[in-house]
Scaffold this motif. Structure first.
Motif, PDB file in Angstrom:
ATOM      1  N   TYR A  43      58.530  40.952  51.419  1.00  0.00           N
ATOM      2  CA  TYR A  43      58.587  40.730  49.976  1.00  0.00           C
ATOM      3  C   TYR A  43      57.668  39.556  49.666  1.00  0.00           C
ATOM      4  N   THR A  44      56.734  39.784  48.747  1.00  0.00           N
ATOM      5  CA  THR A  44      55.688  38.807  48.503  1.00  0.00           C
ATOM      6  C   THR A  44      55.517  38.532  47.020  1.00  0.00           C
ATOM      7  N   ILE A  45      54.799  37.450  46.715  1.00  0.00           N
ATOM      8  CA  ILE A  45      54.422  37.128  45.341  1.00  0.00           C
ATOM      9  C   ILE A  45      52.897  37.070  45.293  1.00  0.00           C
ATOM     10  N   ALA A  46      52.311  37.954  44.488  1.00  0.00           N
ATOM     11  CA  ALA A  46      50.859  37.983  44.325  1.00  0.00           C
ATOM     12  C   ALA A  46      50.495  37.199  43.068  1.00  0.00           C
ATOM     13  N   THR A  47      49.566  36.252  43.222  1.00  0.00           N
ATOM     14  CA  THR A  47      49.119  35.427  42.101  1.00  0.00           C
ATOM     15  C   THR A  47      47.703  35.842  41.710  1.00  0.00           C
ATOM     16  N   PHE A  48      47.541  36.337  40.489  1.00  0.00           N
ATOM     17  CA  PHE A  48      46.245  36.785  39.990  1.00  0.00           C
ATOM     18  C   PHE A  48      45.637  35.660  39.151  1.00  0.00           C
ATOM     19  N   SER A  49      44.426  35.270  39.494  1.00  0.00           N
ATOM     20  CA  SER A  49      43.766  34.153  38.833  1.00  0.00           C
ATOM     21  C   SER A  49      42.621  34.649  37.956  1.00  0.00           C
ATOM     22  N   VAL A  50      42.612  34.203  36.692  1.00  0.00           N
ATOM     23  CA  VAL A  50      41.531  34.533  35.754  1.00  0.00           C
ATOM     24  C   VAL A  50      40.769  33.242  35.471  1.00  0.00           C
ATOM     25  N   PRO A  51      39.570  33.084  36.073  1.00  0.00           N
ATOM     26  CA  PRO A  51      38.869  31.794  35.998  1.00  0.00           C
ATOM     27  C   PRO A  51      37.971  31.595  34.779  1.00  0.00           C
ATOM     28  N   HIS A  52      37.642  32.675  34.052  1.00  0.00           N
ATOM     29  CA  HIS A  52      36.724  32.529  32.914  1.00  0.00           C
ATOM     30  C   HIS A  52      36.852  33.758  32.008  1.00  0.00           C
ATOM     31  N   GLY A  53      36.172  33.693  30.851  1.00  0.00           N
ATOM     32  CA  GLY A  53      36.211  34.803  29.910  1.00  0.00           C
ATOM     33  C   GLY A  53      35.163  35.861  30.210  1.00  0.00           C
ATOM     34  N   CYS A  54      34.841  36.652  29.186  1.00  0.00           N
ATOM     35  CA  CYS A  54      33.826  37.701  29.323  1.00  0.00           C
ATOM     36  C   CYS A  54      32.544  37.221  28.647  1.00  0.00           C
ATOM     37  N   GLU A  55      31.570  36.829  29.452  1.00  0.00           N
ATOM     38  CA  GLU A  55      30.311  36.318  28.901  1.00  0.00           C
ATOM     39  C   GLU A  55      30.589  35.220  27.864  1.00  0.00           C
ATOM     40  N   ALA A  56      31.448  34.256  28.256  1.00  0.00           N
ATOM     41  CA  ALA A  56      31.798  33.092  27.436  1.00  0.00           C
ATOM     42  C   ALA A  56      32.752  33.423  26.290  1.00  0.00           C
ATOM     43  N   SER A  57      33.240  34.664  26.211  1.00  0.00           N
ATOM     44  CA  SER A  57      34.183  35.031  25.159  1.00  0.00           C
ATOM     45  C   SER A  57      35.617  34.837  25.651  1.00  0.00           C
ATOM     46  N   PRO A  58      36.523  34.264  24.823  1.00  0.00           N
ATOM     47  CA  PRO A  58      37.908  34.015  25.227  1.00  0.00           C
ATOM     48  C   PRO A  58      38.652  35.303  25.603  1.00  0.00           C
ATOM     49  N   THR A  59      39.573  35.185  26.552  1.00  0.00           N
ATOM     50  CA  THR A  59      40.356  36.330  27.039  1.00  0.00           C
ATOM     51  C   THR A  59      41.565  36.562  26.138  1.00  0.00           C
ATOM     52  N   THR A  60      41.793  37.836  25.780  1.00  0.00           N
ATOM     53  CA  THR A  60      42.928  38.180  24.919  1.00  0.00           C
ATOM     54  C   THR A  60      43.975  39.031  25.634  1.00  0.00           C
ATOM     55  N   LYS A  61      43.594  39.719  26.718  1.00  0.00           N
ATOM     56  CA  LYS A  61      44.561  40.595  27.404  1.00  0.00           C
ATOM     57  C   LYS A  61      44.152  40.814  28.857  1.00  0.00           C
ATOM     58  N   ILE A  62      45.167  40.894  29.727  1.00  0.00           N
ATOM     59  CA  ILE A  62      44.966  41.194  31.143  1.00  0.00           C
ATOM     60  C   ILE A  62      45.871  42.372  31.508  1.00  0.00           C
ATOM     61  N   GLU A  63      45.265  43.442  31.998  1.00  0.00           N
ATOM     62  CA  GLU A  63      46.029  44.615  32.447  1.00  0.00           C
ATOM     63  C   GLU A  63      45.865  44.772  33.954  1.00  0.00           C
ATOM     64  N   ILE A  64      46.979  44.680  34.678  1.00  0.00           N
ATOM     65  CA  ILE A  64      46.964  44.801  36.137  1.00  0.00           C
ATOM     66  C   ILE A  64      47.540  46.167  36.506  1.00  0.00           C
ATOM     67  N   GLN A  65      46.714  47.000  37.120  1.00  0.00           N
ATOM     68  CA  GLN A  65      47.149  48.335  37.519  1.00  0.00           C
ATOM     69  C   GLN A  65      47.766  48.275  38.917  1.00  0.00           C
ATOM     70  N   ILE A  66      48.931  48.891  39.071  1.00  0.00           N
ATOM     71  CA  ILE A  66      49.683  48.822  40.321  1.00  0.00           C
ATOM     72  C   ILE A  66      49.324  50.008  41.217  1.00  0.00           C
ATOM     73  N   PRO A  67      48.985  49.770  42.485  1.00  0.00           N
ATOM     74  CA  PRO A  67      48.661  50.881  43.395  1.00  0.00           C
ATOM     75  C   PRO A  67      49.854  51.804  43.600  1.00  0.00           C
ATOM     76  N   GLU A  68      49.589  53.072  43.878  1.00  0.00           N
ATOM     77  CA  GLU A  68      50.638  54.081  43.985  1.00  0.00           C
ATOM     78  C   GLU A  68      51.629  53.795  45.105  1.00  0.00           C
ATOM     79  N   SER A  69      51.200  53.092  46.143  1.00  0.00           N
ATOM     80  CA  SER A  69      52.097  52.818  47.267  1.00  0.00           C
ATOM     81  C   SER A  69      53.129  51.738  46.954  1.00  0.00           C
ATOM     82  N   VAL A  70      52.969  51.051  45.817  1.00  0.00           N
ATOM     83  CA  VAL A  70      53.949  50.053  45.378  1.00  0.00           C
ATOM     84  C   VAL A  70      54.781  50.688  44.271  1.00  0.00           C
ATOM     85  N   LEU A  71      56.067  50.865  44.521  1.00  0.00           N
ATOM     86  CA  LEU A  71      56.920  51.572  43.574  1.00  0.00           C
ATOM     87  C   LEU A  71      57.398  50.683  42.433  1.00  0.00           C
ATOM     88  N   SER A  72      57.649  49.414  42.722  1.00  0.00           N
ATOM     89  CA  SER A  72      58.232  48.540  41.708  1.00  0.00           C
ATOM     90  C   SER A  72      57.695  47.128  41.847  1.00  0.00           C
TER      91      SER A  72
END
Length: 253
Positions: A43-72
């Protein structure tokens, strides 16, 4: 050569190196993931890091897609974002690590910012889950970063034999390690049970070591008590001698 001239000569290479580093750094500043334990079945904790925006534009949303082998997955709340989990039905029921029948899975986690994340700032997002029992495989979490202007799809996965460093927008990922089999609660409980069983066997069989230990215990207690009385007597004698010396000193004209 004067010190001033030497200092001027050193400034140019240093400035050139600084500019080179500033040009290289953004290329390696991908959205990445680090895990507390990459072992299969852990059982693990994955930490996703967002270091910058998109071509200097501020970030408004992050969508993390879960691989099929991870059920929950269990996402960690972030006070600056609204959180939404997407659940999908499985084509066929599966059995999880606890023997329960599973008919649905978490397919994605979306963090939507209450206020946009500035380009010059970073943020992190955490997901808790069980690592699939697939040592040697790479577990990838394609991530879509949406900004006020444009977006970046961190979804590229290296093909077999391909160097992941060649990817322009790699998906956050990590390699699953072999199960350690050490430090688990089951191992500790089994070890404790074996030790208790061995001690009970030795005591019940009337073996020599158990008898000697039992006989030695009172002797050790007697010795400790004797040493304690000796120490107390020595302390009292010292106090008495000190008192006599003090009395003599005061009586001396």
């Amino acid at each position: 050569m004067s010190h001033r001239t030497l200092a001027r000569l050193c400034v140019l290479p240093a400035a050139t190196a600084a500019i080179a580093l500033s040009l290289v750094a953004p290329a390696s500043a991908h959205v990445g993931a680090t895990v507390s334990d990459a072992s299969a079945g852990a059982y693990t904790i994955a930490t996703f890091s967002v270091p910058h925006g998109c071509e200097a534009s501020p970030t408004t949303k992050i969508e993390i897609q879960i691989p099929e082998s991870v059920l929950s997955v269990t996402p960690t709340r972030n006070p600056y974002y609204d959180l939404e989990a997407t659940i999908e039905q499985l084509d066929e029921p599966l059995t999880d690590g606890h023997g329960n029948e599973v008919t649905e899975r978490t397919s994605s986690i979306v963090y939507t910012a209450d206020t946009p994340l500035p380009d010059g700032q970073r943020d992190t997002f955490e997901l808790s889950f069980q690592v699939p029992d697939a040592a040697g495989e790479t577990l990838a979490f394609p991530t879509i970063q949406t900004c006020e202007k444009g977006s970046t799809d961190w979804t590229q996965v290296a093909a077999e034999g391909q160097d992941a460093d060649e990817l322009e927008s790699p998906a956050p990922s990590f390699e699953i390690l072999p199960a350690s089999g050490e430090g688990g609660h089951g191992d500790e409980a089994e070890e404790s049970a074996e030790q208790t069983s061995e001690e009970s066997t030795d005591a019940g069989s009337g073996s020599a070591p158990a008898t000697e230990d039992a006989a030695a215990a009172p002797a050790e207690d007697d010795s400790s008590a004797a040493l304690g009385w000796v120490g107390l007597g020595a302390g009292l004698l010292g106090l008495l001698a000190g008192g006599i010396a003090l009395a003599r000193t005061r009586s001396t004209p």
